[in-house]
Design a protein around this motif. Structure first.
Motif, PDB file in Angstrom:
ATOM      1  N   ALA A 157       0.836  -1.205   0.000  1.00  8.04           N
ATOM      2  CA  ALA A 157       0.000   0.000   0.000  1.00  8.04           C
ATOM      3  C   ALA A 157       0.870   1.255   0.000  1.00  8.04           C
ATOM      4  O   ALA A 157       0.581   2.221  -0.717  1.00  8.04           O
ATOM      5  CB  ALA A 157      -0.941  -0.005   1.201  1.00  8.04           C
ATOM      6  N   LEU A 158       1.935   1.258   0.780  1.00  9.93           N
ATOM      7  CA  LEU A 158       2.848   2.397   0.818  1.00  9.93           C
ATOM      8  C   LEU A 158       3.527   2.592  -0.536  1.00  9.93           C
ATOM      9  O   LEU A 158       3.570   3.702  -1.063  1.00  9.93           O
ATOM     10  CB  LEU A 158       3.906   2.207   1.918  1.00  9.93           C
ATOM     11  CG  LEU A 158       5.008   3.256   1.996  1.00  9.93           C
ATOM     12  CD1 LEU A 158       4.447   4.645   2.248  1.00  9.93           C
ATOM     13  CD2 LEU A 158       6.021   2.876   3.084  1.00  9.93           C
ATOM     14  N   ASN A 159       4.046   1.503  -1.100  1.00  5.15           N
ATOM     15  CA  ASN A 159       4.719   1.593  -2.396  1.00  5.15           C
ATOM     16  C   ASN A 159       3.766   2.105  -3.480  1.00  5.15           C
ATOM     17  O   ASN A 159       4.137   2.941  -4.297  1.00  5.15           O
ATOM     18  CB  ASN A 159       5.296   0.238  -2.800  1.00  5.15           C
ATOM     19  CG  ASN A 159       6.417  -0.215  -1.884  1.00  5.15           C
ATOM     20  OD1 ASN A 159       6.969   0.561  -1.106  1.00  5.15           O
ATOM     21  ND2 ASN A 159       6.750  -1.493  -1.950  1.00  5.15           N
ATOM     22  N   ARG A 160       2.533   1.596  -3.476  1.00  8.66           N
ATOM     23  CA  ARG A 160       1.544   2.030  -4.458  1.00  8.66           C
ATOM     24  C   ARG A 160       1.208   3.509  -4.260  1.00  8.66           C
ATOM     25  O   ARG A 160       1.128   4.273  -5.219  1.00  8.66           O
ATOM     26  CB  ARG A 160       0.278   1.186  -4.359  1.00  8.66           C
ATOM     27  CG  ARG A 160      -0.719   1.476  -5.463  1.00  8.66           C
ATOM     28  CD  ARG A 160      -1.979   0.624  -5.412  1.00  8.66           C
ATOM     29  NE  ARG A 160      -1.756  -0.753  -5.058  1.00  8.66           N
ATOM     30  CZ  ARG A 160      -2.196  -1.318  -3.901  1.00  8.66           C
ATOM     31  NH1 ARG A 160      -2.866  -0.613  -3.024  1.00  8.66           N
ATOM     32  NH2 ARG A 160      -1.965  -2.585  -3.658  1.00  8.66           N
ATOM     33  N   GLY A 161       1.009   3.916  -3.007  1.00  9.35           N
ATOM     34  CA  GLY A 161       0.697   5.310  -2.715  1.00  9.35           C
ATOM     35  C   GLY A 161       1.804   6.252  -3.148  1.00  9.35           C
ATOM     36  O   GLY A 161       1.542   7.331  -3.687  1.00  9.35           O
ATOM     37  N   ARG A 162       3.053   5.851  -2.920  1.00 14.91           N
ATOM     38  CA  ARG A 162       4.194   6.672  -3.349  1.00 14.91           C
ATOM     39  C   ARG A 162       4.279   6.725  -4.862  1.00 14.91           C
ATOM     40  O   ARG A 162       4.461   7.790  -5.449  1.00 14.91           O
ATOM     41  CB  ARG A 162       5.493   6.120  -2.766  1.00 14.91           C
ATOM     42  CG  ARG A 162       5.705   6.473  -1.307  1.00 14.91           C
ATOM     43  CD  ARG A 162       7.078   6.095  -0.761  1.00 14.91           C
ATOM     44  NE  ARG A 162       8.075   5.861  -1.763  1.00 14.91           N
ATOM     45  CZ  ARG A 162       8.761   4.723  -1.894  1.00 14.91           C
ATOM     46  NH1 ARG A 162       8.579   3.719  -1.076  1.00 14.91           N
ATOM     47  NH2 ARG A 162       9.664   4.580  -2.842  1.00 14.91           N
ATOM     48  N   ALA A 163       4.144   5.561  -5.520  1.00 12.92           N
ATOM     49  CA  ALA A 163       4.252   5.501  -6.982  1.00 12.92           C
ATOM     50  C   ALA A 163       3.143   6.320  -7.649  1.00 12.92           C
ATOM     51  O   ALA A 163       3.406   7.046  -8.613  1.00 12.92           O
ATOM     52  CB  ALA A 163       4.205   4.054  -7.452  1.00 12.92           C
ATOM     53  N   ASP A 164       1.918   6.227  -7.135  1.00 11.78           N
ATOM     54  CA  ASP A 164       0.796   6.972  -7.709  1.00 11.78           C
ATOM     55  C   ASP A 164       1.014   8.473  -7.646  1.00 11.78           C
ATOM     56  O   ASP A 164       0.429   9.224  -8.427  1.00 11.78           O
ATOM     57  CB  ASP A 164      -0.514   6.644  -6.977  1.00 11.78           C
ATOM     58  CG  ASP A 164      -1.042   5.258  -7.287  1.00 11.78           C
ATOM     59  OD1 ASP A 164      -0.515   4.606  -8.223  1.00 11.78           O
ATOM     60  OD2 ASP A 164      -1.980   4.821  -6.582  1.00 11.78           O
ATOM     61  N   ARG A 165       1.834   8.923  -6.704  1.00 12.77           N
ATOM     62  CA  ARG A 165       2.047  10.359  -6.501  1.00 12.77           C
ATOM     63  C   ARG A 165       3.475  10.787  -6.826  1.00 12.77           C
ATOM     64  O   ARG A 165       3.869  11.907  -6.532  1.00 12.77           O
ATOM     65  CB  ARG A 165       1.694  10.717  -5.056  1.00 12.77           C
ATOM     66  CG  ARG A 165       0.193  10.591  -4.833  1.00 12.77           C
ATOM     67  CD  ARG A 165      -0.193  10.386  -3.390  1.00 12.77           C
ATOM     68  NE  ARG A 165      -1.600  10.105  -3.307  1.00 12.77           N
ATOM     69  CZ  ARG A 165      -2.137   8.876  -3.373  1.00 12.77           C
ATOM     70  NH1 ARG A 165      -1.366   7.813  -3.504  1.00 12.77           N
ATOM     71  NH2 ARG A 165      -3.439   8.709  -3.285  1.00 12.77           N
ATOM     72  N   ASN A 166       4.250   9.858  -7.423  1.00 12.96           N
ATOM     73  CA  ASN A 166       5.641  10.141  -7.786  1.00 12.96           C
ATOM     74  C   ASN A 166       6.439  10.684  -6.608  1.00 12.96           C
ATOM     75  O   ASN A 166       7.148  11.676  -6.728  1.00 12.96           O
ATOM     76  CB  ASN A 166       5.714  11.113  -8.969  1.00 12.96           C
ATOM     77  CG  ASN A 166       5.113  10.512 -10.221  1.00 12.96           C
ATOM     78  OD1 ASN A 166       5.395   9.360 -10.556  1.00 12.96           O
ATOM     79  ND2 ASN A 166       4.265  11.272 -10.887  1.00 12.96           N
TER      80      ASN A 166
END
Length: 189
Positions: A157-166
């Motif tokens: 979830a953290l990785n996805r959240g970071r990736a979605d927001r660059n």
């Protein structure tokens, strides 16, 4: 009493520098646990009242930053329809804290319609990143009751959240709340 979930919302800059030293010590202690090798770990400096943004945070945490408050607060994480300060129980373990943050991230996105570039996501992701070392330490195995590996689930979830927001890990570590501007009071007419 309540204290914010995120270090950048609790400490002044000197306190954040001390927190970084404590985080390095905790990582070295984890390394000792993993390897069984004794490392020469220096004791980091204790906190003082001057390290905290509010005296109430200091009085609830003390020189070792040990939580003694009843509630943890989530400033800026409320819905647009109800801006009341969100509170959680300070007795939650790290898995519970991560779950609360992941649920807030998902709810604000899917239920409340925050756009993915909404800056209010950044401190929530920073808070999740901040507790992930503890989640990995204590919950990084399959948990039958949970039905999965909590650490892997929250890391995803953290990785996805970071990736979605660059956003990088450093972006999250560097996040600071916007400084409030002190304005002049208008003279009474």
């Amino acid at each position: 009493m309540r204290v914010p979930y995120l270090a950048a919302l609790r400490y002044k800059e000197p306190g954040l520098r001390k927190r970084e030293q404590w985080e390095r010590v905790w990582e070295r202690q984890r390394e000792e646990d993993r390897t069984g090798e004794r490392l020469d770990i220096k004791v980091p400096p204790k906190y003082t009242g001057a390290d905290f943004l509010k005296h109430s945070y200091w009085s609830n945490r003390g020189k070792l930053d040990v939580p003694k408050e009843r509630f943890v607060s989530y400033p800026g994480a409320s819905t647009d329809n109800d801006p009341s300060l969100l509170l959680g129980w300070a007795g939650w373990n790290h898995r519970d804290q991560a779950e609360a943050l992941v649920n807030l991230l998902m709810d604000r996105s899917s239920v409340d319609g925050w756009s993915k570039d909404d800056p209010r996501f950044v401190p929530l992701l920073a808070g999740l990143q901040e507790i992930m070392p503890w989640v990995h330490q204590w919950y990084d195995a399959y948990d039958e009751e949970w039905g999965d590996n909590p650490a892997q689930e929250f890391q995803t979830a953290l990785n996805r959240g970071r990736a979605d927001r660059n956003l990088s890990q450093d972006d999250l570590r560097a996040w600071r709340p916007e400084k409030k501007r002190a304005g002049r009071k208008k003279a009474a007419v």
